[in-house]
Design a protein around this motif. Structure first.
Motif, PDB file in Angstrom:
ATOM      1  N   ASP A 194       0.814  -1.205   0.000  1.00  0.00           N
ATOM      2  CA  ASP A 194       0.000   0.000   0.000  1.00  0.00           C
ATOM      3  C   ASP A 194       0.851   1.260   0.000  1.00  0.00           C
ATOM      4  O   ASP A 194       0.622   2.183  -0.790  1.00  0.00           O
ATOM      5  CB  ASP A 194      -0.806  -0.010   1.303  1.00  0.00           C
ATOM      6  N   VAL A 200       1.260   4.276  -2.899  1.00  0.00           N
ATOM      7  CA  VAL A 200       1.109   5.702  -2.644  1.00  0.00           C
ATOM      8  C   VAL A 200       2.366   6.478  -3.035  1.00  0.00           C
ATOM      9  O   VAL A 200       2.287   7.508  -3.700  1.00  0.00           O
ATOM     10  CB  VAL A 200       0.789   5.944  -1.155  1.00  0.00           C
ATOM     11  N   LEU A 252       4.657   5.710  -5.165  1.00  0.00           N
ATOM     12  CA  LEU A 252       4.820   5.756  -6.621  1.00  0.00           C
ATOM     13  C   LEU A 252       3.820   6.728  -7.231  1.00  0.00           C
ATOM     14  O   LEU A 252       4.137   7.451  -8.173  1.00  0.00           O
ATOM     15  CB  LEU A 252       4.648   4.358  -7.222  1.00  0.00           C
ATOM     16  N   ALA A 253       2.619   6.762  -6.685  1.00  0.00           N
ATOM     17  CA  ALA A 253       1.618   7.712  -7.169  1.00  0.00           C
ATOM     18  C   ALA A 253       2.109   9.141  -6.938  1.00  0.00           C
ATOM     19  O   ALA A 253       1.865  10.027  -7.737  1.00  0.00           O
ATOM     20  CB  ALA A 253       0.285   7.490  -6.474  1.00  0.00           C
ATOM     21  N   ARG A 282       5.010   9.937  -7.176  1.00  0.00           N
ATOM     22  CA  ARG A 282       6.132  10.093  -8.099  1.00  0.00           C
ATOM     23  C   ARG A 282       7.434  10.472  -7.400  1.00  0.00           C
ATOM     24  O   ARG A 282       8.153  11.374  -7.852  1.00  0.00           O
ATOM     25  CB  ARG A 282       5.802  11.139  -9.167  1.00  0.00           C
ATOM     26  N   HIS A 290       6.069  -6.606  -5.645  1.00  0.00           N
ATOM     27  CA  HIS A 290       5.718  -5.194  -5.789  1.00  0.00           C
ATOM     28  C   HIS A 290       6.979  -4.336  -5.895  1.00  0.00           C
ATOM     29  O   HIS A 290       7.031  -3.398  -6.683  1.00  0.00           O
ATOM     30  CB  HIS A 290       4.829  -4.741  -4.630  1.00  0.00           C
ATOM     31  N   GLU A 293       8.587  -4.825  -9.342  1.00  0.00           N
ATOM     32  CA  GLU A 293       7.861  -4.109 -10.383  1.00  0.00           C
ATOM     33  C   GLU A 293       8.202  -2.623 -10.379  1.00  0.00           C
ATOM     34  O   GLU A 293       8.368  -2.000 -11.430  1.00  0.00           O
ATOM     35  CB  GLU A 293       6.361  -4.305 -10.184  1.00  0.00           C
ATOM     36  N   ALA A 294       8.313  -2.073  -9.184  1.00  0.00           N
ATOM     37  CA  ALA A 294       8.653  -0.652  -9.078  1.00  0.00           C
ATOM     38  C   ALA A 294       9.998  -0.385  -9.744  1.00  0.00           C
ATOM     39  O   ALA A 294      10.151   0.579 -10.503  1.00  0.00           O
ATOM     40  CB  ALA A 294       8.695  -0.223  -7.617  1.00  0.00           C
ATOM     41  N   GLN A 322       9.752  -0.622 -13.488  1.00  0.00           N
ATOM     42  CA  GLN A 322       9.097   0.541 -14.093  1.00  0.00           C
ATOM     43  C   GLN A 322       9.972   1.779 -14.027  1.00  0.00           C
ATOM     44  O   GLN A 322       9.596   2.830 -14.523  1.00  0.00           O
ATOM     45  CB  GLN A 322       7.750   0.796 -13.420  1.00  0.00           C
ATOM     46  N   GLY A 323      11.108   1.648 -13.349  1.00  0.00           N
ATOM     47  CA  GLY A 323      12.056   2.740 -13.437  1.00  0.00           C
ATOM     48  C   GLY A 323      12.286   3.580 -12.199  1.00  0.00           C
ATOM     49  O   GLY A 323      12.986   4.579 -12.260  1.00  0.00           O
ATOM     50  N   THR A 324      11.703   3.211 -11.077  1.00  0.00           N
ATOM     51  CA  THR A 324      11.987   3.967  -9.857  1.00  0.00           C
ATOM     52  C   THR A 324      13.132   3.301  -9.112  1.00  0.00           C
ATOM     53  O   THR A 324      12.991   2.171  -8.651  1.00  0.00           O
ATOM     54  CB  THR A 324      10.754   4.020  -8.943  1.00  0.00           C
TER      55      THR A 324
END
Lengths: 367, 367
Positions: B114, B118, B120-121, B123, B139, B142-143, B146-148
Motif C-alpha cells: 500500500d 502511494v 509511486l503515485a 512520483r 511489488h 515491479e517498481a 518501471q524505473g523507480t
DNA sequence: TAGCGTTGTGATAGCGCTATCACATTTATT
DNA sequence: AATAAATGTGATAGCGCTATCACAACGCTA
C-alpha cells in the motif's frame, strides 16, 4: 548530476485507448467518480492492469489543489520524544488517508524556515510543527495567514492563530519539584538545555519567577520556570550554582554538568533533569561517581523511557503521552481541514509521575 | 468531510503582471534559469515579495517529471534502529536537496504494498525500503522495473535489481556465539522474533544450517542461522528448548520467554537476543528473577543502545552503524539517479562488538 | 555594409489529470 | 403516449509551471 530524461510512464489516455473508451470514461473508472457502466469499468481496469498503469498524484494535485500530505517539522527524529510523536502522527494520518512529509529542524530556526518553505512549495495540506524558538515564528504565522492549517506540537508560539497539542510544562515541573521539597529537599539541582535567549533570561530572575512571561518560554524554559515557582511557593530561594544549563552536545554536557555539581562544596541532595537526553548524561555521571540513589541523591527527570525501569536503582520520571499527542495533532488538523473557521483549540495532555526507586522516601505527593 | 475550495494562491502570472514583465521573464527570474537582465530580475523579485508568492513544486514536477523527494518505507520509526537510519536518510537527502516522504509498514507486507503504491503515485524520485518479508517482494521488483530506483536497507530481497545497505547478520551473529562457545558456554539460548514463514522453517533444521537458503531469510532468520552455524562449526548440537521465537508484543513476549527459559530444569548459561527490543524484555526478566550477570548467565544482544552501558551490569551488544547506513542508502540512490545503468552495489557495513560486563570472562574473541 | 554571435524578451505547447459541460440513451412517472 | 428523471458517454478547458521556439537588439569582426 541528475539524468535529465524523465522516464515515460503509462498515462490515463493510453489506458483509455487500450480499453477503447474515451479518456473521460477511463478517468472516471480509474478515479472512482461519476457514472461508469460496470462493463466499461472492467474493461478499463483490465487495460490498466495490462499496461501497468500507475495513477499520477502530481497531476491530480495539480487540478484538485490538494496533496493529501501532511508536513512535519520536528526537532530531531532520533530523540525518542519525537520518534514517538512522529509515529502517532504518521499512523493517524494514514488512517485519514494522508501521507507525511518529514523534516528535521535540529532546533535551528534557519533550518526550520527552510523546511517550511519547501513544505509549502510541495503544497502540503497541513503542518505539524514543533517550533525551534517560540519567539521567532513569523514564518509560521505567514503560512497560517496564507491558508495552510498548522498545529503546534510540544510548544506554543504566541500570536499564531493555530491549534496546539502540549503538556503544561510549568505545572508538571513545579509539581515534581514541590514533591521533592515536601520530601525534605532544599538543595535541588536542575540540569537542562537552555537553547534560546528568552529561556536563558530566566537565569537573571531566579527569585522573581512571577515576572517571567510564560508565552515567550520554550519547553526547557517552562520547565525551569516550574522549578523556580515551586521554590518560590515554598519560600525558598534557589541557589544559582545548582542550575546548570548544558550546551549543544547534550548528553555528554549533562554528564559534565552533573560531575561539576557533585564536586561542589555543598552538593545538591537531589537532581532534576530537563529531558531524557539529560537524564542519560546525568545518570552516567552518577554511575561514574558511584553515588547511591536515592540516599545520597534523589533523582527525577522529564520524559520516561523503557530503560529507566531497568537501571539500578530505577529512575523516576515525568511521562508524556507522546504517541497520543502526535495522534491528537492530526485529529486537530483534520478537524480544521473540515472546518477552517472553527476557533482554535489547545489540547493540554496530562503528565504522569512515574515514581521509582530514585525518589524513594524523597518525594511526597504535594497536592 | 474536507472543505472543497482550494484556496487561491499567488501564481507566477500574477507576479509577472505586477512586475510588468511577460510570464516567461518572471518564470526565468523566479526559477533561476535562462537569460534575465538584472533590472527585471530585481523587479520580479520585488513583485514576488510584495504579493507573497510561493513557488508551486507540484506544477514544476508536473512538467519536469521529478519531485526531488525520496520515499521511505520502514518497519517502525519508534524502533531505535529505524529512527537512527531515518535520521541518516533525512539528513543526507537534505544535503542533496531532496526531501523525504516517510511511511511505516509495521512489518506487514500488505501495508508495505500500500505504502509503495502511494509513494509511486506521488512520483518519488527514489525509494529506500526495508522489506517486511524478503520472500514477498514482487511489488518492489515491479517498481524497479518501471524505473523507480530503490535501495534496500537492512534486508536484501533476492532477485531484485537494486542497491542495498546491510550488515552481515549471519556472520555477526556467528561470531558472537562462537565467542561464547570459546568462552566455555554450551547452553546458549536465543530469544528472537521470527516473523516470517521462511525464518521459522529454520526451526526444523537446527542441525543442518548449511542446507538453509540464506537469500530467503529475513534479518532475524539470518541471525538465528549464524547461531546455528556457530554451533555446527564447534561440533555442538543446539538444544531446541533454548531457541525461543517470540510473538507480536515483542518486548513483553521476550520477557516471558526469558522467564520460561530460566525455569527450565537445565537452564541456559548464556543468552543471546535478536534485537534491542528483545534485549529490553529479556533484561527485565533477568532483573525480575534477580539473576546475576555474567556469573549465572552471560548476556549479549543485537543492537546497541545508550542505556545498555548504564544498567547493572552493563550489557554487551553488537552495534550497527545505523546513521551511517541510512546516509549510505541515500548515497547509493544519488549515484543511481546520476547513472541509472551502473551495476548494482551492495554495501556491507561492519558490526562492532561492544563488550561490557554481561559477558565478562564469558566471551573470547574467536578469530 | 553585411554577417555573425551574444544577450535578452515574449509567445505558447503541453505535462496528466479532474471537473464541467453538452448530449445520448434508458427507465420511471403521469 | 408524452414527459421527466436517471444513467451513461465524450469533448475539452485548464491547474501553474518549464522548455522551446522565434525574434529583437546590440556589439563585434571582416
Amino acid at each position: 548530476m541528475i539524468s535529465r530524461k524523465p522516464l515515460k510512464r503509462v498515462t490515463m489516455n493510453e489506458v483509455a485507448r487500450e480499453a477503447n473508451v474515451s479518456p473521460a470514461v477511463a478517468a472516471r473508472a480509474l478515479g472512482g467518480y461519476g457514472y461508469v457502466s460496470e462493463t466499461k469499468r472492467t474493461q478499463v481496469e483490465a487495460a490498466a492492469a495490462r499496461l501497468g498503469y500507475r495513477p499520477n498524484m502530481i497531476a491530480k494535485s495539480m487540478v484538485t489543489g490538494r496533496t493529501r500530505t501532511i508536513g512535519i517539522i520536528g526537532a530531531d527524529i532520533s530523540n525518542p520524544f519525537f520518534a514517538g510523536a512522529v509515529k502517532g502522527i504518521a499512523d493517524e494520518s494514514r488512517r485519514h488517508g494522508f501521507d507525511t512529509l518529514l523534516t528535521n529542524s535540529d532546533e535551528n530556526t534557519e533550518i526550520e524556515r527552510d523546511a517550511l518553505r519547501v513544505l509549502l512549495a510541495k503544497r502540503v495540506d497541513g503542518l505539524v510543527v514543533s517550533p525551534a524558538d517560540v519567539n521567532d515564528c513569523d514564518h509560521l504565522r505567514e503560512a497560517v495567514q496564507q491558508g495552510t492549517p498548522l498545529v503546534m506540537l510540544d510548544r506554543i508560539a504566541a500570536g499564531i492563530q493555530a491549534d496546539s497539542v502540549v503538556i503544561d510544562n510549568v505545572e508538571a515541573s513545579r509539581r515534581a519539584i514541590a514533591g521533592l521539597i515536601t520530601g525534605g529537599h532544599r538543595r535541588i539541582a536542575m540540569v537542562t538545555e537552555l537553547g534560546t535567549q528568552s529561556d536563558r533570561k530566566l537565569l537573571n530572575q531566579l527569585d522573581k519567577p512571577e515576572s517571567a512571561d510564560v508565552t515567550t518560554l520554550n519547553t526547557s524554559g517552562a520547565r525551569l520556570l516550574g522549578y523556580l515557582v515551586a521554590h518560590r511557593q515554598a519560600g525558598l530561594s534557589p541557589d544559582p550554582a545548582l542550575i546548570r544549563p548544558t550546551d549543544a552536545y547534550a548528553s555528554a554536557s549533562a554528564r559534565q554538568c552533573t560531575l561539576e555539581l557533585m564536586a561542589l562544596e555543598s552538593p545538591p541532595t537531589s537532581i532534576f533533569t530537563g529531558d531524557s537526553v539529560m537524564t542519560l548524561g546525568a545518570f552516567a555521571a552518577i554511575q561514574h561517581l558511584g553515588i547511591s540513589l536515592p540516599d545520597q541523591l534523589a533523582f527525577m527527570g522529564f520524559d520516561d523511557m523503557d530503560w529507566m525501569g531497568l537501571v539500578k536503582p530505577s529512575l523516576s520520571a515525568l511521562r508524556q503521552p507522546v504517541y497520543a499527542m502526535g495522534a491528537a495533532a492530526i485529529e486537530l488538523l483534520m478537524a480544521r481541514l473540515a472546518s477552517p473557521e472553527r476557533p482554535s483549540e489547545h489540547r493540554v495532555f496530562e503528565v504522569e509521575s512515574i515514581l521509582r526507586d530514585s525518589t524513594r522516601n524523597a518525594w511526597c505527593c504535594h497536592n
